[in-house]
Write a protein that holds these residues in place. Structure first.
Motif, PDB file in Angstrom:
ATOM      1  N   ARG A  11      22.396   5.376 -19.708  1.00 42.89           N
ATOM      2  CA  ARG A  11      22.967   4.374 -19.286  1.00 42.89           C
ATOM      3  C   ARG A  11      22.973   4.536 -17.780  1.00 42.89           C
ATOM      4  O   ARG A  11      22.926   3.006 -16.768  1.00 42.89           O
ATOM      5  CB  ARG A  11      24.167   3.367 -19.350  1.00 42.89           C
ATOM      6  CG  ARG A  11      24.062   2.066 -20.241  1.00 42.89           C
ATOM      7  CD  ARG A  11      25.166   1.289 -20.425  1.00 42.89           C
ATOM      8  NE  ARG A  11      24.877   0.058 -21.266  1.00 42.89           N
ATOM      9  CZ  ARG A  11      25.800  -0.567 -21.425  1.00 42.89           C
ATOM     10  NH1 ARG A  11      27.291  -1.150 -21.467  1.00 42.89           N
ATOM     11  NH2 ARG A  11      25.761  -2.347 -22.374  1.00 42.89           N
ATOM     12  N   ASP A  16      20.095  -1.603 -17.962  1.00 44.93           N
ATOM     13  CA  ASP A  16      20.739  -2.742 -19.025  1.00 44.93           C
ATOM     14  C   ASP A  16      20.791  -2.094 -19.804  1.00 44.93           C
ATOM     15  O   ASP A  16      20.524  -3.375 -21.398  1.00 44.93           O
ATOM     16  CB  ASP A  16      18.856  -3.602 -18.047  1.00 44.93           C
ATOM     17  CG  ASP A  16      19.240  -3.864 -16.328  1.00 44.93           C
ATOM     18  OD1 ASP A  16      20.428  -4.419 -15.763  1.00 44.93           O
ATOM     19  OD2 ASP A  16      18.043  -4.194 -16.288  1.00 44.93           O
ATOM     20  N   THR A  18      21.208  -1.829 -23.735  1.00 48.28           N
ATOM     21  CA  THR A  18      21.886  -1.637 -24.227  1.00 48.28           C
ATOM     22  C   THR A  18      22.040  -1.181 -25.944  1.00 48.28           C
ATOM     23  O   THR A  18      20.754  -1.117 -26.591  1.00 48.28           O
ATOM     24  CB  THR A  18      22.372  -3.261 -25.347  1.00 48.28           C
ATOM     25  OG1 THR A  18      21.438  -4.196 -25.401  1.00 48.28           O
ATOM     26  CG2 THR A  18      22.076  -4.128 -23.351  1.00 48.28           C
ATOM     27  N   HIS A 202      10.956  -9.234 -19.448  1.00 45.84           N
ATOM     28  CA  HIS A 202      10.366  -7.933 -18.657  1.00 45.84           C
ATOM     29  C   HIS A 202       8.963  -7.710 -18.772  1.00 45.84           C
ATOM     30  O   HIS A 202       8.007  -7.544 -17.689  1.00 45.84           O
ATOM     31  CB  HIS A 202      10.511  -7.075 -19.174  1.00 45.84           C
ATOM     32  CG  HIS A 202      10.427  -5.558 -18.468  1.00 45.84           C
ATOM     33  ND1 HIS A 202      11.114  -4.896 -17.917  1.00 45.84           N
ATOM     34  CD2 HIS A 202       9.629  -4.859 -18.542  1.00 45.84           C
ATOM     35  CE1 HIS A 202      11.360  -3.847 -17.222  1.00 45.84           C
ATOM     36  NE2 HIS A 202       9.378  -3.380 -17.979  1.00 45.84           N
TER      37      HIS A 202
END
Length: 226
Positions: A11, A16, A18, A202
């Motif tokens: 991170r 972003d 997760t 994305h």
């Protein structure tokens, strides 16, 4: 390493990321962590290096997962190790003694103007045109910062905010087109489906950016070669 430990390590460089995204990348065959007898995922350092390669290729080159998967396969066929893949394609791992800090991309109006050099009157205008949205309770996100910087740069060439209406209209049409593809996945409650929707968004953004840049270069080339 557990999936939570992997997330904590990644991170700082990839805010972003997760747990759902890590599980999604596993489901796509981009990483294959071992499973403990209890069923929990156990990631090796090589697994983390592989994830860094994938995330860097997505962030910096907007590559679709199928292309990244093919690159990994080619490198592995050539005898490259995951550590070598990281050194070739990704940023170096953070030093264990100096962990990287999470970067907060939220900024105030004053900070946005200071960091981008955008005039306050221009910010007012692009907000009126809908190019930038101020988030409650009065902060701007990373996208707003990027837009403001681009508008400030264009202003140096005499391109004013009023000239950018076409950009907003064109983007809205793209969003409408891609929303038709993403909505079915985004509506699902399954975390894997929602992660797939985020990855697809994305990739679509990256492909759109590449297409727009190529079309622009081609058009300008015709002008310069006249």
């Amino acid at each position: 390493m557990s999936i939570g430990e992997v997330l904590s390590e990644l991170r700082p460089d990839f805010p972003d990321t997760t747990i759902s995204k890590l599980r999604f990348l596993e489901s796509e065959g981009l990483v294959e962590p071992e499973r403990a007898a209890s069923g929990y995922r156990k990631y090796s350092r090589d697994d983390v290096a592989r994830l860094r390669f994938v995330l860097t290729a997505q962030r910096d080159q907007y590559l679709p997962l199928r292309v990244i998967r093919a690159q990994l396969a080619e490198m592995e066929a050539a005898g490259a190790t995951p550590v070598a893949l990281r050194l070739v394609g990704a940023d170096p791992m953070p030093d264990d003694d100096e962990p990287a800090e999470l970067v907060d991309t939220r900024c105030s109006r004053t900070e946005l103007l200071a960091r981008t050099g955008l005039a306050d009157s221009s910010l007012v205008e692009i907000e009126r045109l809908g190019l930038i949205v101020c988030r409650s309770p009065g902060w701007y996100d990373e996208d707003a910062l990027s837009i403001a910087a681009a508008v400030a740069g264009l202003a140096e060439y005499g391109i004013e905010p009023r000239h950018l209406r076409a950009f907003r209209a064109s983007t809205d049409r793209e969003v409408g087109l891609y929303a038709q593809l993403l909505a079915p996945l985004a509506r699902q409650k399954d975390p894997a489906a929602r992660a797939r929707a985020a990855e697809t968004a994305h990739e679509l953004a990256g492909l759109s950016q590449a297409l727009h840049a190529a079309l622009l270069r081609a058009g300008l080339r015709d002008i310069l070669e006249r």
